[in-house]
Write an enzyme that holds these catalytic residues in place. Sequence first.
Site, PDB file in Angstrom:
ATOM      1  CE  LYS A 190      93.085 -37.955 -33.192  1.00  0.00           C
ATOM      2  NZ  LYS A 190      93.316 -39.174 -33.143  1.00  0.00           N
ATOM      3  CD  GLU A 196      79.431 -35.254 -25.706  1.00  0.00           C
ATOM      4  OE1 GLU A 196      80.156 -34.967 -26.752  1.00  0.00           O
ATOM      5  OE2 GLU A 196      79.076 -36.617 -25.524  1.00  0.00           O
ATOM      6  N   GLY A 248      92.742 -40.444 -29.223  1.00  0.00           N
ATOM      7  CA  GLY A 248      92.565 -39.803 -28.157  1.00  0.00           C
ATOM      8  C   GLY A 248      92.688 -40.491 -26.687  1.00  0.00           C
ATOM      9  NE  ARG A 249      90.940 -46.652 -27.822  1.00  0.00           N
ATOM     10  CZ  ARG A 249      90.533 -46.419 -28.986  1.00  0.00           C
ATOM     11  NH1 ARG A 249      89.854 -45.161 -29.304  1.00  0.00           N
ATOM     12  NH2 ARG A 249      90.719 -47.030 -29.910  1.00  0.00           N
ATOM     13  CD  GLU A 334      86.808 -44.720 -27.103  1.00  0.00           C
ATOM     14  OE1 GLU A 334      85.549 -44.112 -27.390  1.00  0.00           O
ATOM     15  OE2 GLU A 334      87.686 -44.033 -27.568  1.00  0.00           O
ATOM     16  CG  HIS A 365      83.722 -52.420   3.335  1.00  0.00           C
ATOM     17  ND1 HIS A 365      83.377 -53.408   4.193  1.00  0.00           N
ATOM     18  CD2 HIS A 365      84.805 -52.287   3.012  1.00  0.00           C
ATOM     19  CE1 HIS A 365      84.706 -53.284   4.977  1.00  0.00           C
ATOM     20  NE2 HIS A 365      85.695 -52.728   4.186  1.00  0.00           N
ATOM     21  CE  LYS A 494      81.306 -39.146 -31.021  1.00  0.00           C
ATOM     22  NZ  LYS A 494      82.541 -39.006 -31.482  1.00  0.00           N
TER      23      LYS A 494
END
Length: 530
Positions: A190, A196, A248-249, A334, A365, A494
Site C-alpha cells: 500500500k 521487508e 492494508g488488512r 491489528e 493432536h 519499525k
Amino acid sequence: MDLWETFGSRQSAIGERPILALFEDTNRAKDFSVETQHMRFDYAKTNIDRDTRADLIALAEAAGVAAKREAMFRGKKINETEGRAVLHTALRNLDGGPVVVDGQDVMPGVRVTLRRMRKFAEKVRAGVITDVVNIGIGGSDLGPAMAVAALAPYHDGPRCHFVSNVDGAHIADTLRGLDARTTLVIVASKTFTTIETMTNARTARAWMQDHGGDTKKQFAALSTALDKTAAFGIDADQVFGFEDWVGGRYSMWGPIGLSLMIAIGPDAFDVFLRGAQAMDTHFRAAAPLENMPIMLALVGIWHNQFCDYATRAVLPYDQRLSLLPAYFQQLEMESNGKRVSMDGAEVPYHTGPVVWGAAGTNGQHAFYQLIHQGTRVIPCEFMVAANGHEPELAHHHHLLMANCLAQSEALMRGRPLAQARRMMEGKGLSGDELERQARHRVFPGNRPSTTLVYERLDPFTLGQIIALYEHRVFVEGVILGINSYDQWGVELGKELATSLQPVIAGAQSTEGKDSSTAALVDYLLRHRDG
Ligand code: F6P
C-alpha cells in the site's frame, strides 16, 4: 448503573451455570443461531441466555452500531486518527450505487481498476507465465496467500508463491527452482515503503535481471503510492492503484487480490466479491438478532469483556483454511488491539482478545489438551463445510465433520468425576488408584464454542466468511469505542529497527542502548561469519 456494569453483575450471577442447562429450552438451537445464504452460525453452545443477549444487543445499540455502520458504508471518515474513510466495502459494491468521499463518487474508479486487473489477469493466464510471486507483508500478503490456498480447487492459472519475510531464506527458497523468464513478480505494498517488501522486491529484480527475465514486462505493482512505483521503475500499465480508504488488512478485494484473480480467473474472483457483497447487504439490513456479524461480535464481547476469556481460538475444520487463523489474527489484533478511545482517553476495560488457532483435525493432536483440561477457558470458533471437493474421498469428509461437532460437544458436556470413576471401575481399578486415575480423566466441560457451517468452501462462501469477520471486528470496535482502522502500535518497532541497522552493520556503537540490547548486539557481531 450503565450497561457495562449490568453485564458485570449478570456475568457473576451466571457463575458456573452449565451451558447444557440452557438446552432445556427446546428452541435453543434454532433461536441461538443465524442463517444467511449457504451458511449457519450457531452460538447455542455458549452461556448466553435470552436476557444476556437482549442486554448485549442493547449495548450495541447504545454504542451506535447502526449509525456508525451507515457512516462506514457511506464513506464518512470514521478512521479519525488518520482522517480517512473506511471503504473496503466499495471494492465489492458490484451492484450498489455511488459511494461518495470528499464529494466524489469513488465507484467509477473502482470499476476501471477492476476492469484493468481483469484484462491483465486474462493476459497473464493466457501467456507464458508459469509462476507468480507476490511480494508483500501483512495485509499485502496474508489475504491473497490465504485465499489462494483456500480456493485451490478453483485454481487453474499459473502457480502462486508468496514472499513476505525479510529473512533472505524466504525469497531464496521461493525463487530457487523458478524460471526467471516465465515468472511474474507482483510487488504488493500500500505504502511502497515497507522495508521487508522493498528489500525483497530489489532482490527479485536482481534475480530476474541475472537470469534472463524481462523486468519491464514481468514486474507489476499494487499500491496507493504511484510516484514510488514509478520511481522503482514499474511500467504504469502494470501498476494497479488504490486509495487510502482501503486499509492494508482489508485490501484483498481490490488490487492486492491480483494474484488471487490470476490464480482462479476473473470470473471466479467476481464471485468471491459477490459473496462479500452479499454479507455487506445482510450486515447493513438485518435486525441485530438475525444479523450474523452483529451476533458473532456480541458473542466475542461477552466472552472477552465480560467473561474475561483473554484469547479465542479459530478452528476451521478445513485444511485449505489453514492460513485463516493467521489472517484473522492480523484482521482482529491489528484492528482492535488498542488502548485508548477515539478521544484519546484510556479505556477502562480490555480491548481485543488474542486470536490464534489452526486447522482441525491437526490441532486436536497438538493443543486441544489445554482447551479441554487446562485451567483457562478458551472460547472456540469452529467451522466446517457440508461438502468437500473430493467426492471420491467422502469418507474423509465424514470423519472431518464428526470430529468438528464432537469437539464442541465434548467442550460443553465434559466428563464428570462420577463418570470417570465408572470408567476406571470398568478397567478393574479400585481404591486410591481408581480415585487417582479417575481425576486425570475428568473434563470440566461447560466450555463455550460457536460453530459456522457452510455448504462448500467456494469463492462465494469464502467472500462471505471474510466479510463476516471484517464486520465482526467493526462491531466490536464500535462497542469498545476504539478506532479499528489505524495501527500506530506497529510504528515504534519499525523506528527502532531503523536506528539499529547501522549498529548491526558495525558502523555505529551501542551507546545509548540498554545493556541487554547492547550485549545481544555484541554477541551477534562477535559470532557473525566474516
Ligand atoms: O506494519 C503493519 C502494516 O502497516 C500493515 O497494516 C500492513 O498490512 C502491512 O504493514 C504492509 O504494509 P504495506 O502494504 O504498506 O507494505
